[in-house]
Motif scaffolding. Structure first.
Motif, short mmCIF file in Angstrom:
data_model
loop_
_atom_site.label_atom_id
_atom_site.label_comp_id
_atom_site.label_asym_id
_atom_site.label_seq_id
_atom_site.Cartn_x
_atom_site.Cartn_y
_atom_site.Cartn_z
N LEU A 93 0.84 -1.19 0.00
CA LEU A 93 0.00 0.00 0.00
C LEU A 93 0.88 1.24 0.00
N VAL A 94 0.36 2.30 -0.59
CA VAL A 94 1.01 3.61 -0.55
C VAL A 94 0.04 4.59 0.07
N VAL A 95 0.50 5.35 1.06
CA VAL A 95 -0.37 6.30 1.74
C VAL A 95 0.31 7.67 1.78
N VAL A 96 -0.50 8.70 1.76
CA VAL A 96 -0.01 10.08 1.82
C VAL A 96 -0.63 10.77 3.01
N GLN A 97 0.19 11.50 3.75
CA GLN A 97 -0.24 12.30 4.90
C GLN A 97 0.16 13.75 4.66
N HIS A 98 -0.80 14.67 4.87
CA HIS A 98 -0.50 16.09 4.62
C HIS A 98 -1.42 16.98 5.45
N ASN A 99 -0.79 17.89 6.20
CA ASN A 99 -1.54 19.00 6.79
C ASN A 99 -1.65 20.05 5.69
N ALA A 100 -2.83 20.17 5.10
CA ALA A 100 -3.01 20.99 3.91
C ALA A 100 -3.13 22.48 4.21
N SER A 101 -3.27 22.85 5.49
CA SER A 101 -3.38 24.24 5.94
C SER A 101 -4.78 24.80 5.70
N ASP A 102 -5.33 25.40 6.74
CA ASP A 102 -6.65 26.00 6.60
C ASP A 102 -6.61 27.32 5.83
N THR A 110 -3.12 21.26 -4.68
CA THR A 110 -2.54 20.41 -3.63
C THR A 110 -2.92 18.96 -3.86
N VAL A 111 -4.19 18.71 -4.17
CA VAL A 111 -4.63 17.34 -4.41
C VAL A 111 -3.91 16.75 -5.61
N ARG A 112 -3.77 17.51 -6.68
CA ARG A 112 -3.08 16.99 -7.86
C ARG A 112 -1.64 16.60 -7.52
N ALA A 113 -0.99 17.39 -6.70
CA ALA A 113 0.39 17.09 -6.30
C ALA A 113 0.47 15.81 -5.48
N LEU A 114 -0.50 15.60 -4.62
CA LEU A 114 -0.50 14.40 -3.77
C LEU A 114 -0.80 13.14 -4.58
N LEU A 115 -1.69 13.25 -5.54
CA LEU A 115 -2.08 12.08 -6.32
C LEU A 115 -0.97 11.63 -7.26
N ALA A 116 0.00 12.48 -7.50
CA ALA A 116 1.13 12.09 -8.36
C ALA A 116 1.90 10.93 -7.76
N ALA A 117 1.78 10.72 -6.44
CA ALA A 117 2.47 9.61 -5.78
C ALA A 117 1.72 8.29 -5.94
N GLY A 118 0.52 8.33 -6.53
CA GLY A 118 -0.26 7.11 -6.71
C GLY A 118 -0.69 6.45 -5.43
N PRO A 119 -1.18 7.19 -4.45
CA PRO A 119 -1.49 6.58 -3.15
C PRO A 119 -2.79 5.77 -3.17
N ARG A 232 -4.72 -4.95 12.13
CA ARG A 232 -3.95 -4.06 11.27
C ARG A 232 -4.46 -2.63 11.43
N VAL A 233 -3.53 -1.74 11.75
CA VAL A 233 -3.87 -0.35 12.03
C VAL A 233 -2.87 0.57 11.32
N ILE A 234 -3.38 1.63 10.72
CA ILE A 234 -2.54 2.69 10.17
C ILE A 234 -2.95 4.00 10.83
N LEU A 235 -1.98 4.76 11.29
CA LEU A 235 -2.21 6.10 11.81
C LEU A 235 -1.57 7.11 10.87
N LEU A 236 -2.37 8.06 10.41
CA LEU A 236 -1.91 9.14 9.56
C LEU A 236 -2.23 10.44 10.27
N GLY A 237 -1.24 11.30 10.45
CA GLY A 237 -1.59 12.53 11.15
C GLY A 237 -0.46 13.50 11.36
N ASP A 238 -0.88 14.72 11.66
CA ASP A 238 0.02 15.76 12.14
C ASP A 238 -0.03 15.67 13.66
N LEU A 239 1.04 15.14 14.24
CA LEU A 239 1.07 14.89 15.68
C LEU A 239 1.77 16.01 16.44
N ASN A 240 2.23 17.03 15.73
CA ASN A 240 2.89 18.18 16.34
C ASN A 240 4.00 17.77 17.30
N ALA A 241 4.74 16.75 16.89
CA ALA A 241 5.88 16.27 17.66
C ALA A 241 6.65 15.29 16.80
#
Length: 309
Positions: A93-102, A110-119, A232-241
């Motif tokens: 599997l390929v996964v992408v994580q991104h804080n896209a900014s409010d 931004t979405v087009r750039a992320l999808l270039a990785a084929g996630p 099976r668990v995947i965590l995706l996130g901005d954990l600020n650490a």
């Protein structure tokens, strides 16, 4: 004027205490006080090695040069694995994580750039209600499944089931703070519980860095992970650490990630730390790397994951 021996003694007196201090901070990082500040800048302690070596050369100090080897050895012991390229390690599997900014001025780009990785999965944080339709419209037909709660969202190639909010709100925050979700991705490799989380930011305070709310949120996320029944668990996130931050122990004691690349994700203009993460249990994170910068103040990361036998 001091002779060679005097210069060597001077190099010793200058270099040795610094070398010992840096080496101690690296080797005993898990017990040295430092809150979130030391873990964030820990890799950058390696900068002291060329500085000490340069000082030793200038002072013509053989002892000073030897002293520089002490922090070098400590740094390589801790971070040497980051220097080994991931290469093309097998992944399922390929996964992408991104804080896209409010405040992102170009969600579609931004979405087009992320999808270039084929996630297979894309997790975003700081997705405002106003921007959510723009993000959703930008995802191609390859990503028909998505879930959103508060300001976090998940898009998937594979069907999502049991999507719902994840309560990681610190006790000090009100009910309008919603930055967690959980869903089950029905992948060709089996069902995987996918968590998307955005922990509170660190706020400077009179007594130092204010990590209380972030640590509270991390503890709540850790409790949810302990209660998770999926193997099976995947965590995706901005954990600020960073992963080395002891405030994330409730999480990092249960999940693992790849350390084969530094993949610094914040701040985008001058990245100094990876605070955006892909972690897993029951799967192996085979690689983590950054993607090209978007119009966010974070840099996206992409990870490969291999299903365990």
């Amino acid at each position: 004027m001091s002779g060679p021996g005097g210069r060597d003694r001077a190099g010793w007196f200058v270099a040795l205490p610094v070398a010992v201090l840096v080496a101690a901070l690296l080797i005993f990082r898990s017990v040295v006080p430092g809150g979130s500040l030391l873990p964030t800048f820990l890799p950058w302690l390696g900068v002291t090695v060329p500085l000490l070596a340069g000082l030793a050369i200038w002072r013509r100090s053989r002892v000073g040069m030897l002293a520089a080897l002490l922090p070098l050895g400590a740094w390589l012991t801790v971070f040497g694995g980051h220097l080994v390229p991931d290469g093309d390690r097998p992944h399922d599997l390929v996964v992408v994580q991104h804080n896209a900014s409010d405040e992102n001025p170009d969600p579609a780009g931004t979405v087009r750039a992320l999808l270039a990785a084929g996630p297979d999965l894309v997790a975003l944080e700081e997705v405002t209600p106003e921007a959510l339709p723009v993000y959703t419209a930008a995802f191609t037909a390859d990503y028909p499944h998505h879930a959103a709660h508060g300001t976090v969202a998940l898009w998937s190639r594979h069907p999502l089931a049991d999507a719902g909010p994840l309560d990681i709100r610190p006790a000090a925050f009100g009910p309008d703070w919603n930055r967690g979700l959980r869903a089950v991705a029905r992948t060709p490799h089996g069902d995987i519980a996918v968590y998307v989380a955005h922990l509170p930011s660190i706020r400077p305070a009179a007594t130092g860095l204010g990590t209380g709310n972030r640590d509270d949120s991390a503890a709540r996320l850790g409790a949810a992970l302990r209660a998770e029944r999926s193997e099976r668990v995947i965590l995706l996130g901005d954990l600020n650490a960073t992963a080395a931050d002891r405030g994330l122990t409730p999480i990092t004691s249960q999940l693992t990630t790849s350390d084969a690349d530094f993949a610094f994700s914040f701040p985008a203009r001058l990245p100094i730390a990876r605070i955006d993460h892909v972690m897993a249990r029951g799967l192996t994170v085979t690689s983590v790397r950054t993607l090209p910068r978007t119009t966010s103040d974070h840099i996206p990361i992409v990870a490969g994951l291999a299903a365990s036998d």
